[in-house]
Design an enzyme around this catalytic site. Structure first.
Site, PDB file in Angstrom:
ATOM      1  N   ARG A  68      54.706  30.284  57.741  1.00 33.12           N
ATOM      2  CA  ARG A  68      53.990  30.619  58.985  1.00 33.12           C
ATOM      3  C   ARG A  68      52.648  30.485  58.083  1.00 33.12           C
ATOM      4  NH1 ARG A  68      54.408  29.560  64.105  1.00 33.12           N
ATOM      5  NH2 ARG A  68      56.484  30.455  64.063  1.00 33.12           N
ATOM      6  N   ARG A  94      58.302  19.276  57.553  1.00 31.29           N
ATOM      7  CA  ARG A  94      57.616  20.035  56.991  1.00 31.29           C
ATOM      8  C   ARG A  94      58.556  20.640  56.254  1.00 31.29           C
ATOM      9  NH1 ARG A  94      56.984  24.692  62.081  1.00 31.29           N
ATOM     10  NH2 ARG A  94      58.967  24.133  63.271  1.00 31.29           N
ATOM     11  N   HIS A 163      48.604  21.037  61.240  1.00 28.89           N
ATOM     12  CA  HIS A 163      48.896  21.812  62.563  1.00 28.89           C
ATOM     13  C   HIS A 163      48.249  23.280  61.701  1.00 28.89           C
ATOM     14  CE1 HIS A 163      50.834  25.083  64.808  1.00 28.89           C
ATOM     15  NE2 HIS A 163      51.281  24.452  65.035  1.00 28.89           N
ATOM     16  N   ASP A 207      47.586  27.523  74.669  1.00 30.57           N
ATOM     17  CA  ASP A 207      48.651  26.076  74.338  1.00 30.57           C
ATOM     18  C   ASP A 207      48.378  24.590  75.001  1.00 30.57           C
ATOM     19  OD1 ASP A 207      50.639  24.116  72.937  1.00 30.57           O
ATOM     20  OD2 ASP A 207      52.332  25.056  73.778  1.00 30.57           O
ATOM     21  N   GLU A 266      44.471  22.322  65.399  1.00 29.28           N
ATOM     22  CA  GLU A 266      44.917  21.249  65.287  1.00 29.28           C
ATOM     23  C   GLU A 266      44.706  19.410  64.918  1.00 29.28           C
ATOM     24  OE1 GLU A 266      49.387  21.499  65.831  1.00 29.28           O
ATOM     25  OE2 GLU A 266      48.702  23.462  66.616  1.00 29.28           O
TER      26      GLU A 266
END
Length: 305
Positions: A68, A94, A163, A207, A266
Site C-alpha cells: 500500500r 503488481r 498508481h 474515486d 494516477e
C-alpha cells in the site's frame, strides 16, 4: 540481480525487513527504492526535501501481497477485471516477480530497467504473450516509462495505470490543478459523468476517472511548502483517489488517519481509453514527477510564497 548490473553507490541490491528484494537508486539530487515484487517504486526523496511518495505505516511486505503506497503498476487491466471479478484487482503485474534487465549511471541520472514476461502463472490469468518493461530514471525528478510489447499474432487490449500515492502534509489543504473543465466519471456514483469546476479539492471519499486528459498536473502541498508537478506522455486517463475516513479505518493496510496524508493521482489508460495493441506492436506510458519547493518571500515585500 546480476552482479554486473550493480553500480556501487548508485544502483545496489538490498532487502527490506521481511526479506523482499529491493534495489536502491542514488543520485546527488535524490534517492529512490524499488521493490522487485511488482517493480514497485516505494520511495522517491529529492535531496533536502521530504518524501514525494506516500507509504502506509501498515503496508504488508509479503510475497504475493500488494504494498500500500509508492507506485504500484496496474496491468493488464485497471480496477476489477471487465468480465471476471474473481481475478485479482488491477491485474497481476503488481504482485509478480520482475527481473533487473539493465542499469546505468552518469552525472545526469541513475537508471534502472526491469522486465516481466508471460509465463505459466500469467497465462492462467490472461492467456496472452507479452513483454513488459519499466524504466526508472532518477535525477531531480523521477521518470517512469512502462512499455508493453505484444508478442501475439492478434491484437491485445490493455488498460493500465501507474498508481502513484503522493505524500502530502494535509489533505484538507491540498489541491490539484490542471483538470479544470475536464470531464470525469464518478465511480462512487455509478460512473456518472461530471464536468470539473475549478481546482480539485478533496473533502470526502473520492474515486474519479478523467478521460481524454493528457495535460500536466500540479499538486499544491502548502504544509510541505512545495508543489508536485506531474507530466505524462501517451496517457489519456487521469485517476484521482482518496479513501477518506471510514474506508481508511476499515483497511488493514492503512492507519485510521492515513487518508489525510496521501493522495493518489494516477497516469493511466483505462475505460474508454483502453489500449488496442496490434501484433508485434508496443505502447509506452511515461510519467514524470518533480517536487518544487516554494520560493521564499521577499523580506521587503508582503507577498505570500
Amino acid at each position: 540481480m546480476d552482479p554486473s548490473l550493480i553500480i556501487p553507490g548508485r544502483v545496489e541490491p538490498t532487502t527490506d525487513r521481511s526479506g523482499l528484494r529491493m534495489i536502491q537508486l542514488n543520485h546527488s539530487k535524490g534517492q529512490a527504492q524499488i521493490c522487485l515484487q511488482g517493480a514497485q517504486v516505494i520511495e522517491f526523496t529529492p535531496a533536502n526535501q521530504p518524501p514525494v511518495l506516500w507509504l502506509s505505516n501498515n503496508s504488508r511486505f509479503e510475497t504475493g501481497k500488494a504494498i500500500r503506497g509508492g507506485i504500484p503498476i496496474c496491468w493488464p487491466w485497471f480496477g476489477d477485471h471487465p468480465t471476471d471479478p474473481t481475478l485479482p484487482a488491477h491485474g497481476f503485474a503488481r504482485n509478480s516477480a520482475w527481473t533487473v534487465l539493465a542499469s546505468q549511471a552518469d552525472d545526469h541520472s541513475t537508471n534502472l530497467t526491469l522486465g516481466l514476461e508471460d509465463n505459466e502463472s500469467t497465462r492462467a490469468l490472461w492467456p496472452f504473450g507479452f513483454k513488459l518493461e519499466l524504466n526508472v530514471r532518477l535525477s531531480q525528478a523521477l521518470t517512469l516509462t512502462l512499455t508493453t510489447h505484444n508478442s501475439n499474432r492478434t491484437d491485445i487490449q490493455v488498460s493500465e495505470a501507474l498508481h502513484s500515492y503522493f505524500a502530502i502534509d494535509d489533505i484538507h489543504h491540498t489541491q490539484i490543478s490542471g483538470l479544470e473543465g475536464s470531464r470525469y466519471q464518478d465511480k462512487l456514483r455509478h460512473g456518472m459523468p461530471v464536468n470539473q469546476q475549478g481546482a480539485v479539492r478533496i473533502r470526502a471519499e473520492t474515486d474519479r476517472v478523467y478521460l481524454n486528459h493528457e495535460s500536466p498536473l500540479t499538486i499544491d502541498d502548502p504544509g510541505n511548502r512545495r508543489r508536485i508537478e506531474i507530466q505524462k506522455q501517451r496517457s489519456r486517463t487521469t485517476v484521482i483517489w482518496n479513501p477518506w475516513q471510514a474506508k481508511s479505518a476499515a483497511m488493514t493496510d492503512m492507519t485510521d488517519d492515513g487518508y489525510a496524508r496521501m493522495l493518489c493521482v494516477e497516469s493511466a489508460n483505462a475505460l474508454d481509453n483502453t489500449l488496442q495493441i496490434p501484433p508485434g506492436g508496443t505502447h509506452s506510458l511515461t510519467t514524470r514527477l518533480e517536487s518544487i519547493p516554494y520560493k521564499e518571500p521577499n523580506r521587503n515585500s508582503n507577498e505570500a510564497p
